[in-house]
Scaffold this motif. Structure first.
Motif: not given
Length: 676
Positions: A626-633, A643-648, A650-661
């Motif tokens: 149950k980790v809140p965020f999984v970042l795939i690289m 980083v490609s963001v998977r949110t608990r 919500k699922g796959d949110e796609g790629s986002t700049p690291l600074a924004d995350f």
């Protein structure tokens, strides 16, 4: 000509009817269709004293068998003769009081089925509860799951027979003789305890089944339409292990199948959120048999959440003007004798232990320790209020069988605080405590709560200390504070602590369950017992008053509720592992290490899964935790510093700049947001 009485109806109309008219007669005169759907009636005697407040608990013997309710307002059968001027409400199935009556009637239906199937049984009592009903049964042979199925099937026959519930009366002595002749020792006990010589005993009959009961009931067994026999448990007669062991058969009932189905769906949701199961799955805590029942071992994942909770609480206490203190776990027995705990709370304390110079006892409360710190140096009115806060470990002897995971334990940490102030300051301090309690609930994601004011029972003075005038002042002080905050509350007589009245704040979790956690208590007794004082503006010595408050209640219990409220999916700021990093292959590990450092730099707890496993397996493992965020690289993320963001949830949110995350995570962390 019979005497006429006046019946006041909710629409403001008044009907003059002969004495002895029943609520069913009134309903029929209004509309035969109404008479077919009403269940019971609520009547209120006119020009009578207001009813005494009661708790919602309906499982006690007193609630079942005490003498007829003579309060101004009460629930009665539709066939109850009305003999005085009353206001009358005809209750349909949607009324909560009608549901309680249905469940009581369902208990009688179940008892009817049991006595038909197993004539050798002896009956105890069968009350409604908040979630259903039960009946205590004495039978030498244990019931089996097949027996429960048979009981439920026979209940269907009793319902189909549509037997009316009819009330009758019998001389007390005759009822006792009848029950004695059939060996019904429990019914004899209830009659002897709750009726007096010369009285008539109230009985309810449906078909061939008769039970000592005050009612009320629905009109007939046919109204018990949606029910289920659920489980069975052991219970000693009168709670004494020396007495015969009873079999407590549980069930539940609703007015329709839809509500019954919804109830069991709700139970499944509760089961899925069981903090004991999730605690093991997420490796949060354990209870070790070798160490003993009711003692909690905090594992690393649970301990980091506990640290986060406690750090927030300590920081918030300091911000609100509290001083942090620490007191010993064990103190001399004499201290507890002075405080009154030895006499009023001794049964909940561990036995004394004899050391070199005296007898000592483990502390069940932190208050006497804080009192000694206050008393250690002179105080002036300029020093007040003095606020001491401690996350102190306390120990209480809970009986075997009462422990329940984190929710009922023998050793726990109380977020205790004690405020010593002048009488003029008390209202502001109580208001501040209530506001603090609200902040605790909101911060940890609870947006709804209910408040109860527990007062003393002057007719049971042996369980309390202090002067009645002081009790009146204390109760009025708490009422004033609640009214000042415009907080609605329910008054509960007889539930005060032995040293003063209290405000209990009960949070409502995501499943609508009430949990007793936060409490604010007024105390004028302990300052007197310990001869506390301060120098007033007049140069004279005065006695301070004291406020006890615990807002988590206990760290253990609060944490258990948190687990169930969030189903183990904690908000980012509380989660033991906040970010999981998954490099697609070994060549992406170096970039993942860089990302990890940047996340940790803003205070996040990060785990990097660099195992030689498939990416989907790593993601699955982090999801199960149950980790809140999984970042795939992978290559694309490394090149774009993204980083490609998977949110608990919500699922796959796609790629986002690291600074924004980083900015997003930092905001969630700083605001302690309840959602991602």
């Amino acid at each position: 000509m019979s005497e006429q009485i006046k019946i006041h109806l909710p629409d403001g109309s008044i009907r003059e009817v002969p004495s002895g008219t029943t609520p069913l007669d009134i309903a029929t005169s209004i509309s035969p269709r109404l008479a077919a759907v009403v269940v019971v009636a609520r009547i209120k005697a006119l020009h009578a004293a207001p009813p005494a407040s009661t708790t919602d608990e309906t499982t006690s013997e007193d609630a079942m068998y005490a003498a007829d309710n003579t309060a101004a307002e009460k629930i009665v059968d539709l066939r109850q003769p009305l003999t005085e001027d009353v206001s009358l409400e005809l209750l349909k199935e949607s009324d909560p009081d009608a549901l309680k009556v249905l469940r009581h009637s369902a208990a009688h239906v179940m008892a009817t089925a049991i006595t038909e199937l197993y004539p050798e049984v002896k009956l105890g009592h069968g009350p409604a509860t908040d979630n259903g009903f039960f009946y205590d049964i004495y039978r030498e042979k244990p019931f089996t799951p097949d027996d429960l199925a048979a009981i439920e099937q026979r209940m269907a026959d009793v319902v189909k027979r549509d037997e009316p519930f009819l009330r009758s009366y019998e001389p007390r002595e005759q009822a006792l003789a009848d029950y004695a002749a059939h060996g019904e020792f429990m019914k004899q006990h209830f009659i002897e305890k709750f009726t007096h010589p010369g009285e008539e005993v109230s009985l309810y009959k449906n078909g061939a089944f008769t039970d000592f009961c005050r009612g009320p009931h629905v009109p007939s067994t046919g109204r018990v339409k949606a029910y289920k026999v659920t489980t069975i448990a052991g219970a000693y007669w009168l709670g004494d292990e020396k007495n015969p062991q009873l079999q407590r058969v549980y069930g539940t009932a609703f007015y329709n199948q839809k509500d019954l189905d919804a109830h069991f769906k709700h139970l499944e949701e509760i089961k899925a959120r069981d903090h004991r199961v999730l605690g093991k799955q997420l490796d949060l805590f354990s209870i070790q048999e070798l160490a003993g029942s009711g003692l909690i071992f905090w594992h690393p994942n649970g301990a980091i959440i506990r640290k986060t909770m406690e750090d927030w609480m300590r920081d918030e206490c300091l911000r609100r003007g509290y001083d942090l203190v620490v007191t010993p776990h064990v103190m001399r027995r004499e201290l507890w004798q002075i405080s009154g705990h030895e006499g009023f709370y001794g049964q909940n304390m561990y036995a004394p232990m004899e050391l070199d110079d005296a007898e000592y006892r483990l502390k069940p409360m932190n208050c006497p320790g804080h009192i000694l710190i206050y008393k250690n140096s002179p105080k002036s009115y300029r020093d007040l209020p003095v606020r001491y806060a401690e996350l102190g470990n306390v120990y209480r002897y809970e009986r075997s069988g009462t422990m329940h995971g984190l929710l009922r334990v023998r050793g726990f940490t109380q977020d205790d605080a004690h405020i010593f102030c002048t009488p003029a300051q008390i209202e502001d301090e109580v208001v501040a405590c209530v506001e603090f309690a609200e902040e605790v609930l909101h911060k940890f994601g609870f947006n709804e709560f209910k408040v109860e004011l527990s007062t003393w029972d002057p007719n049971d003075a042996k369980h309390y200390v202090g002067d009645p005038k002081d009790w009146e002042l204390a109760v009025n002080g708490l009422k004033t504070a609640l009214n000042r905050k415009n907080i609605p509350y329910k008054e509960i007589p007889g539930e005060a602590a032995f040293y003063g009245p209290k405000i209990d704040v009960k949070l409502v979790d995501v499943l609508g369950r009430l949990w007793q956690l936060s409490t604010v208590q007024f105390d004028f007794n302990l300052p007197r017992r310990f001869e506390l004082e301060y120098t007033g503006e007049d140069g004279e010595k005065h006695q301070p008053v004291m406020v006890h408050r615990a807002l988590f209640g206990s760290v253990e219990r609060f944490f258990g509720v948190l687990i169930e409220h969030y189903a183990g999916a904690f908000p980012l700021w509380l989660a033991p592992i906040q970010i999981g990093l998954v490099p697609i292959s070994e060549k992406h590990t170096a970039y993942a290490e860089t990302v990890k450092k940047e996340l940790e730099a803003i205070g996040l707890r990060v785990t990097l899964d660099a195992r030689n496993e498939k990416m989907n397996a790593k993601i699955r493992d982090l999801t199960l935790q149950k980790v809140p965020f999984v970042l795939i690289m992978g290559d694309k993320e490394a090149e774009a510093k993204a980083v490609s963001v998977r949110t608990r949830g919500k699922g796959d949110e796609g790629s986002t700049p690291l600074a924004d995350f980083l900015a997003r995570a930092k905001n969630l962390l700083e605001t302690k947001a309840a959602t991602l």
